[in-house]
Design a protein around this motif. Structure first.
Motif, short mmCIF file in Angstrom:
data_model
loop_
_atom_site.label_atom_id
_atom_site.label_comp_id
_atom_site.label_asym_id
_atom_site.label_seq_id
_atom_site.Cartn_x
_atom_site.Cartn_y
_atom_site.Cartn_z
N ARG A 320 0.89 -14.02 -0.88
CA ARG A 320 1.68 -13.06 -0.10
C ARG A 320 0.97 -11.70 -0.18
N VAL A 321 0.56 -11.20 0.98
CA VAL A 321 -0.22 -9.96 1.03
C VAL A 321 0.55 -8.91 1.84
N ALA A 322 0.77 -7.76 1.22
CA ALA A 322 1.40 -6.64 1.92
C ALA A 322 0.31 -5.73 2.49
N SER A 377 9.77 -1.25 6.44
CA SER A 377 9.46 -0.22 5.44
C SER A 377 8.33 -0.72 4.56
N ALA A 378 7.72 0.22 3.85
CA ALA A 378 6.63 -0.14 2.94
C ALA A 378 7.13 -1.04 1.82
N LEU A 379 8.32 -0.75 1.31
CA LEU A 379 8.86 -1.55 0.21
C LEU A 379 9.24 -2.96 0.68
N HIS A 384 7.77 -9.24 -3.12
CA HIS A 384 7.17 -10.45 -3.69
C HIS A 384 5.68 -10.58 -3.35
N ALA A 385 4.99 -9.47 -3.08
CA ALA A 385 3.57 -9.53 -2.73
C ALA A 385 2.71 -9.81 -3.96
N VAL A 404 8.31 2.51 -8.71
CA VAL A 404 9.35 1.92 -7.85
C VAL A 404 8.79 0.73 -7.09
N VAL A 405 7.58 0.87 -6.57
CA VAL A 405 6.95 -0.23 -5.82
C VAL A 405 6.79 -1.46 -6.73
#
Length: 439
Positions: A320-322, A377-379, A384-385, A404-405
């Motif tokens: 899983r890639v963000a 959103s970024a979050l 789960h990345a 937080v991230v």
């Protein structure tokens, strides 16, 4: 004096709204009826800071109007008008050369429309291969003998287009008569009164200014990215190298920022068209170095994909890639030749589940790459990345708290392909931080 603008892309809409801001009555034309309807209602169909507000102000003031009809535009402008042509010159499919179909069509249609209305000045602003203006001048003389041509290249940066139009660092005009020069001095009188430098030259030189500037910029960006490749091999830090170089007044620090490289609708296609034109002129060896500039730029994308695979223990399959960023640069929703989306798509093809977020370009990216997943959103994108890729340097991403991230991801690994995040801060929060050209 009345002014018209042909073409309502980034350049055309900005130029029309800013000329109205300078006090002129302006009518802009486009063949896209939906775009014209949107602009006439005050909606800009792309994101450019400050432009929609300026458009609304000028529409309300009655200084700006839109049309799809060349005859209406020419009759409204009347004799003595100045007509700016701002249509696109994209790269030909499968070729390096510029596609001049749109600009040829625009000048033909405009010349035919203005011919019955007496003397006027037609001004090209599009980025074209050197020699285009001379060819167009011959064609215009056949269709509208009382019309004259001038060339006035643009130097807009997306994200700063309004500022660069109203407060440019220079004006360049290519003319063949004192009358044309006087007319353009009238158009830009307020800018000249503010001591904006003016360079008056011939057609060919004015055409070369924009592509030369873009080529020099591309060289500078690719130079520091080439140094990033060396730094990675040698275990050096390209950011410290860039800082040391920036103190040399002969070099300077602007655009000496290593990272994922350049993209967008101008730089890549402009340097390729420049190479193609040099070949036509028999001086292709003079610009042979631009091939390596282009190659270095593209290698940064491949290196980012390789780095992502390394961070995923050698395989992206099932990971899983963000992806943070879709636009080719911040403060824009432009995804043309976006390095960020190129990397995202490449990783997806290697079997990863890729989730993309961009503050402004998500909708455009979804239309172009519907097989990718998108977040609001970024979050959400980071949920789960296994790894986060920072690919467009929006301030929003720089402001995120890495602690937080960390609460949203599966594994605290981040690749900063723009060298824009605070490495010490992310590492202090427990992240494995990697960046192009740094240990």
């Amino acid at each position: 004096m009345r002014i018209t603008v042909i073409g309502t892309g980034y350049l055309g809409v900005t130029h029309a709204a800013c000329l109205a801001e300078l006090g002129f009555e302006v009518m802009a034309l486009d063949v896209d009826t939906e775009k014209v309807a949107a602009l006439a209602s005050g909606r800009v169909p792309f994101y450019e800071p400050g432009l929609e507000e300026l458009l609304g102000e000028q529409l309300a003031a009655g200084r700006l109007a839109f049309t799809t009809d060349y005859e209406e535009l020419a009759a409204w402008a009347g004799p003595g008008a100045v007509h700016f042509v701002c249509v696109g010159t994209p790269q030909q499919r499968g070729e390096y050369a510029a596609d001049l179909t749109y600009i040829d069509s625009a000048f033909d249609s405009l010349a035919r429309a203005v011919a019955p209305h007496g003397p006027c000045l037609l001004v090209g602003k599009s980025t074209v291969p050197v020699g285009t203006a001379g060819r167009l001048a011959t064609r215009i003389a056949e269709l509208a003998p009382e019309a004259e041509l001038a060339w006035n290249p643009e130097f807009l940066r997306e994200g700063f287009a309004v500022q660069d139009t109203l407060r440019p660092d220079r004006l360049v005009i290519g003319v063949r008569s004192e009358a044309a020069e006087r007319r353009l001095r009238e158009v830009y009188a307020r800018l000249l009164a503010a001591e904006v430098p003016l360079v008056v030259t011939d057609f060919s030189t004015s055409e070369l200014v924009k592509v030369s500037a873009n080529s020099f910029l591309a060289v500078k960006i690719s130079f520091i990215n080439a140094m990033a490749e060396v730094c990675e091999a040698a275990g050096a830090d390209v950011m410290q190298l860039a800082e040391a170089l920036s103190h040399d007044p002969r070099i300077g620090g602007r655009y000496l920022v290593p990272g994922l490289g350049f993209g967008g609708g101008c730089l890549p296609k402009d340097i390729r068209a420049f190479m193609a034109r040099a070949g036509e002129l028999g001086v292709d060896q003079a610009l042979a170095f631009l091939k390596e500039v282009d190659a270095i730029n593209m290698r940064r994308r491949a290196r980012t994909v390789d780095l992502a695979r390394e961070q995923c223990d050698g395989s992206l399959l099932g990971k899983r890639v963000a992806v943070w960023g879709a636009a080719f640069k911040p403060n824009s929703d432009d995804i043309r030749d976006s390095p960020a989306l190129n990397v995202a798509a490449s990783i997806h093809l290697q079997g990863a589940q890729v989730t993309v977020y961009d503050p402004k370009a998500t909708d455009n990216a979804r239309k172009m790459f519907p097989t990718l997943t998108y977040a609001d959103s970024a979050l959400e994108a980071a949920h789960h990345a296994d790894v986060i890729l920072h690919l467009t340097e929006w301030q929003e991403f720089r402001d995120l708290d890495p602690a937080v991230v960390a609460g949203h991801v599966r594994d605290t690994r981040v690749i900063d392909s723009r060298n824009a995040l605070d490495a010490a801060k992310w590492r202090a929060a427990g992240w494995t931080y990697r960046a192009l050209g740094r240990p």
